[in-house]
Design an enzyme around this catalytic site. Structure first.
Site, PDB file in Angstrom:
ATOM      1  CB  CYS A 170      28.066  39.802  52.023  1.00  0.00           C
ATOM      2  SG  CYS A 170      29.745  39.147  51.852  1.00  0.00           S
ATOM      3  CD  GLU A 219      50.953  18.698  51.837  1.00  0.00           C
ATOM      4  OE1 GLU A 219      50.177  18.712  50.866  1.00  0.00           O
ATOM      5  OE2 GLU A 219      50.567  18.682  53.028  1.00  0.00           O
ATOM      6  CG  ASP A 240      45.827  20.992  59.815  1.00  0.00           C
ATOM      7  OD1 ASP A 240      44.582  20.892  59.856  1.00  0.00           O
ATOM      8  OD2 ASP A 240      46.410  22.037  59.465  1.00  0.00           O
ATOM      9  CD  GLN A 242      45.562  27.000  60.074  1.00  0.00           C
ATOM     10  OE1 GLN A 242      44.415  27.406  60.249  1.00  0.00           O
ATOM     11  NE2 GLN A 242      45.846  25.710  60.016  1.00  0.00           N
ATOM     12  CB  CYS A 278      39.070  23.299  58.951  1.00  0.00           C
ATOM     13  SG  CYS A 278      39.159  22.214  57.509  1.00  0.00           S
TER      14      CYS A 278
END
Length: 398
Positions: free
Chosen positions: A56, A284, A330, A237, A356
């Site tokens: 996997c 945004e 972010d 998240q 990230c």
């Protein structure tokens, strides 16, 4: 090779590496690579809990103990910063999410041998692992897999369905893409599936965008205690504790700032915690996320002003940024090159950068440092347990 070589650390894609640079799959720090090419487990080698490990693609590090994974998470960030010539003032202890804590995922379903196979893809392949257990997903998400298998077992012909699951305030939000629905029988089967499994929402995308077919009440996710509308497919998240670690770090570092800009704000993951003590501009580009954040801010009374703006095409300029006591950003995995360039030209005293992707973050960090900022501290976060995916929160001070 005449003598054993010790595995000294884990590298970016999850292999172990020896001091002389040999990569060894499924090796943990402290293991010994023997002259015949076999591996002698060391003190940090763990027994993988899942039968699917090695096939996997969902996990790469189940053979490592928590201590070596924490070290790997920190080193990924430290090496990325070092590669760009960026010095980290303080590298804090990593936060690792526990097993069975992941609250969102994308699974895939294919018919194999006349039966539906549902799971993550194999590593580097389009083949799907027929998931019979999972040690990363929240139990509420994994419990839906047998029901999905039974639903798709009734289908005739070929299909290749993408399944997005997210745990919301009302329960599991399930979105199915590329599943043909023709006629009353197919529609009734979907509605029965949603009702029997008490879904928060069932969404169908047949190539024209997601359309809810079942939503007994509006679906929300709570951010700092504020229920925010959750548009299907919106970013969330991966774990609740990981979100808390990132939000807690940024809130601590930006304490005392009266007016803060939250760039790439999404639903307001960081805006609402920051607005407990400050006024926040939440910027945004995705319209559905922007509208959800705006509506939640209006209902809650929190000092969050939502702005719809594409920061890739139209980044905030230095004269706009200079009005803020602090900025949080972010961005997506690619980073925020143009917005960071404008930040580098600004006089903003403090910048909290959540990322990230250590590589794009380090590139952006170098731009800020070259402009006179100091990278004061970094908090590594491993939300994707047993994965090579690494996240972080960082503080830059001018």
């Amino acid at each position: 090779m005449s003598e054993a070589s010790e595995i000294v650390r884990i590298v970016a894609k999850g292999d172990g590496i020896t001091a002389d640079g040999r990569h060894v799959p499924y090796a943990a720090p402290g293991d010994a690579l023997l002259p015949d090419g076999s591996l002698a487990p060391g003190p940090h080698h763990a027994v993988p809990p899942c039968r699917h490990f090695g096939t996997c693609g969902g996990c790469q590090l189940q053979h490592c103990d928590e201590r070596s994974i924490a070290r790997y998470v920190g080193e990924r960030i430290a090496f990325a910063a070092q590669s760009q010539g960026v010095a980290i003032g303080e590298l804090l202890a990593p936060h690792l999410s526990p097993p069975r804590s992941r609250r969102r995922c994308t699974l895939h379903a294919l018919p194999t041998g006349g039966k539906p196979v549902i799971g993550f893809r194999e590593a580097g392949s389009h083949r799907v692992v027929d998931m019979r257990e999972c040690h990363i997903l929240r139990p509420e998400l994994f419990a839906l897999v047998p029901a999905l298998r039974a639903l798709l077992a009734r289908r005739r012909g070929r299909f290749a369905v993408d399944i997005e699951l997210a745990l919301t305030d009302q329960g599991v939000d399930c979105a199915l893409a590329n599943l043909p629905v023709e006629g009353l029988e197919d529609t009734e089967a979907l509605l029965a599936f949603a009702q029997e499994n008490r879904l928060a929402r069932l969404t169908l995308d047949q190539g024209y965008g997601p359309e809810p077919v079942w939503e007994p009440e509006p679906v929300t996710v709570s951010l700092s205690g504020i229920p925010v509308g959750f548009p299907s497919g919106s970013f969330l998240q991966a774990t609740a504790d990981g979100e808390a670690a990132l939000a807690g770090a940024t809130r601590e570092w930006l304490a005392g700032a009266g007016v803060i800009a939250d760039l790439f704000a999404g639903l307001g993951t960081f805006s609402f915690p920051l607005a407990e003590t400050a006024k926040v501009l939440a910027v945004e580009a995705a319209r559905d996320a922007h509208l959800a954040c705006k509506a939640a801010a209006g209902r809650s009374g929190r000092a969050v002003h939502a702005m719809h703006r594409d920061l890739f095409r139209n980044p905030l300029q230095p004269d706009e940024l200079n009005r803020f006591d602090a900025v949080l950003l972010d961005p997506p995995r690619a980073g925020a090159r143009d917005q960071v360039a404008r930040l580098a030209e600004s006089t903003v005293p403090r910048i909290a950068y959540v990322s990230c992707n250590p590589s794009s973050w380090a590139r952006d960090a170098a731009r800020l440092v070259d402009a006179g900022y100091r990278l004061e501290r970094v908090r590594p976060v491993g939300q994707f347990v047993w994965s090579t995916h690494v996240e972080l929160a960082s503080l830059f001070v001018r």
